[in-house]
Enzyme design. Structure first.
Site, PDB file in Angstrom:
ATOM      1  CD  GLU A 115      -3.050  -1.046   2.197  1.00 27.85           C
ATOM      2  OE1 GLU A 115      -3.009  -0.097   3.003  1.00 27.85           O
ATOM      3  OE2 GLU A 115      -3.899  -1.942   2.259  1.00 27.85           O
ATOM      4  CG  HIS A 343      -9.716   7.395   6.109  1.00 22.71           C
ATOM      5  ND1 HIS A 343     -10.720   6.461   5.941  1.00 22.71           N
ATOM      6  CD2 HIS A 343      -8.566   6.674   6.249  1.00 22.71           C
ATOM      7  CE1 HIS A 343     -10.214   5.245   5.979  1.00 22.71           C
ATOM      8  NE2 HIS A 343      -8.915   5.349   6.182  1.00 22.71           N
TER       9      HIS A 343
END
Length: 529
Positions: A115, A343
């Site tokens: 990621e 987030h």
């Protein structure tokens, strides 16, 4: 026997309960909705961890530490990050003992993902892109077994509204359940209540993310730190065009998906050498800039499907695929419209490495806590790991600490949060618009001053007791965020000032409510006094 109360049932709360049970203690776990409901359940990416398999491939704890500190823009604590990364293998073992099943290949090896801003494949997943859901289900099942065995008490649909400090350093929590108020006494309280997404119009968080634990701790006199560092996930599917589609995990970009404008042009390679694998704050600002210029942005994963073979994306990302299909979108064939959305909060309740807050008997772990692990910007897939590592450490401290133990504050410069004034009513919608306009991806001095003025005089307007409590909490969160963002005059990590865009490291911003706003019996001095 020490009486432990845990507030919140995400990853941190669930593992804390199980860790306490494993130590022979009978904890009480309160959660304002159903057991396991919260941010953890929505997590797509995974858990970052060094495994023996990763070591063979060349990954190290030192590499994970370096990636975490780099993503945090040098604002993170080296000691906290080393503690986090070194504990990862043991946490993975403990999760598997509780029934968590990470994705493996046919030969039994972990399917380790890559990621953004990670230098190695070290991300463990469950069912492709449903890590949070798989983790939550396994830990909830383990907690239910402990409850049925008489080793754990669970009180669901209980909104904790206040903490009461007792003269003997014990605590009581006041909570609202089915319209009635209740009080529960204990020796130690652990807050694991998650994030603040309810403050913004666009968020990846569930509706219950209203900053409850941070507000509770602040009103109990605890120091709150680093509240200016709010992370925006770069790739939330455009909620106006496709409500309910949710976010697109970074792991999709890790597999090779790119970001393009409406003309099919990539823009990230010209902004950062890591392109689509740059840290989240870099990508979120880049997409926001495109949006402000009138250019929609799309996630393009079509080449991934072509290169990996038909059906790869639906197998690798089954949950994302299903949600997109429900909205008429196909990850393998369509350009997916995306925009930044709130987030994760890097700041929160100031704690040490064992979850101690600055209030004796009060501990915190997970997103509501500020351990200094994430610095100014969180590295992808470190949030679940942090919640689990420090929840377990907090339980150990709760069971072994002397009565007046609390986090050290000698190195902190703590500011008193300015008091509120009588003023006009503010609804949740109005608050969200203010936060989205002034406290989001881009900030500046005039906008922050405007926000602070509006928040100073805001009075909550809500239709039910729960809605009013949550709005009161969010108003306090907004005040803390606005003052912290104003105090940090230059940009750093997820905190971006358009009037001072150049990065400039500085000490942590720390705040404490004045006594007039603290709602508990406080036998200790104000720390900034």
């Amino acid at each position: 026997m020490t009486r432990i109360i845990i507030v919140g049932s995400g990853a941190a709360g669930l593992l804390a309960a199980l860790s306490a049970v494993g130590r022979g203690v009978h904890p009480v776990l309160l959660t304002k909705d159903g057991l396991g409901t919260g941010n953890t359940e929505w997590a797509q990416g995974g858990i970052s961890a060094l495994t023996s398999q990763g070591q063979v491939a060349g990954d190290t704890v030192a590499s994970h530490v370096a990636d975490t500190l780099a993503a945090g823009n040098g604002h993170g604590s080296v000691q906290a990050v080393q503690t986090l990364c070194a504990a990862a293998p043991e946490i993975i073992d403990q999760l598997e003992q509780h029934g968590v099943a990470f994705d493996r290949s046919g030969d039994g090896a972990y399917q380790l993902g890559l990621e953004a801003a990670h230098s190695a494949h070290r991300i463990l997943h469950i069912n492709g892109d449903a890590t949070g859901q798989g983790l939550t289900r396994a830990l909830v099942a383990a907690c239910r077994r402990a409850e049925q065995a008489g080793n754990l008490s669970v009180i669901e649909h209980a909104l904790v509204t206040a903490l009461e400090r007792r003269q003997d350093s014990g605590h009581a929590v006041r909570y609202l359940r089915h319209g009635s108020e209740h009080t529960l006494a204990g020796d130690r309280v652990l807050l694991t209540t998650g994030g603040i997404g309810g403050l913004y119009r666009h968020t990846t968080n569930p509706v219950g993310a209203t900053g409850d634990g941070i507000a509770l701790a602040a009103r109990a006199g605890a120091i709150i730190s680093d509240m200016e560092f709010v992370q925006f996930h770069p790739t939330m599917v455009d909620t106006e065009a496709h409500p309910g589609a949710g976010m697109i995990s970074e792991a999709v970009r890790g597999e090779g998906a790119v970001l393009v404008t409406g003309t099919g042009e990539r823009f990230m390679p010209g902004i950062d050498p890591r392109a689509e694998l740059a840290p989240r704050d870099v990508i979120a600002r880049a997409i926001h800039a495109q949006n402000m210029a009138g250019h929609p942005v799309y996630l393009d994963a079509r080449a991934v499907e072509q290169n990996q073979g038909r059906g790869f994306l639906s197998r690798r990302f089954p949950s994302i695929t299903r949600r997109l299909q429900a909205c008429g979108l196909n990850l393998a064939h369509d350009l997916i419209p995306v925009r930044p959305a709130q987030h994760y909060l890097m700041g929160g309740i100031f704690t040490d490495l064992d979850g101690r807050t600055t209030v004796p008997g009060l501990y915190a772990a997970g997103e509501c806590a500020n351990t200094a692990v994430h610095g100014a910007n969180r590295l992808a897939s470190n949030s679940l790991l942090e919640a689990l590592v420090f929840a377990r450490r907090a339980v150990n401290a709760m069971l072994t600490d002397p009565p007046l133990a609390r986090a050290e504050t000698a190195a902190l410069a703590v500011h008193p949060l300015p008091e509120t004034e009588p003023g006009q009513g503010m609804s949740l919608g109005q608050l969200r618009q203010l936060a989205t306009d002034q406290l989001a991806v881009h900030r500046d001095g005039p906008g922050l001053r405007e926000a602070i003025t509006g928040l100073r005089q805001a009075q909550p307007v809500a239709a039910s007791p729960r809605a009013r409590h949550e709005l009161e909490n969010l108003l306090l969160i907004a005040r803390l965020t606005a003052h912290a963002a104003q105090e940090r005059t230059h940009s750093l990590g997820a905190h971006y000032r358009t009037d001072h865009p150049e990065p400039h490291p500085a000490a942590r911003t720390c705040w404490q409510l004045p006594l007039s706003e603290q709602t508990t019996t406080n036998t200790f001095e104000e720390i900034y006094a």
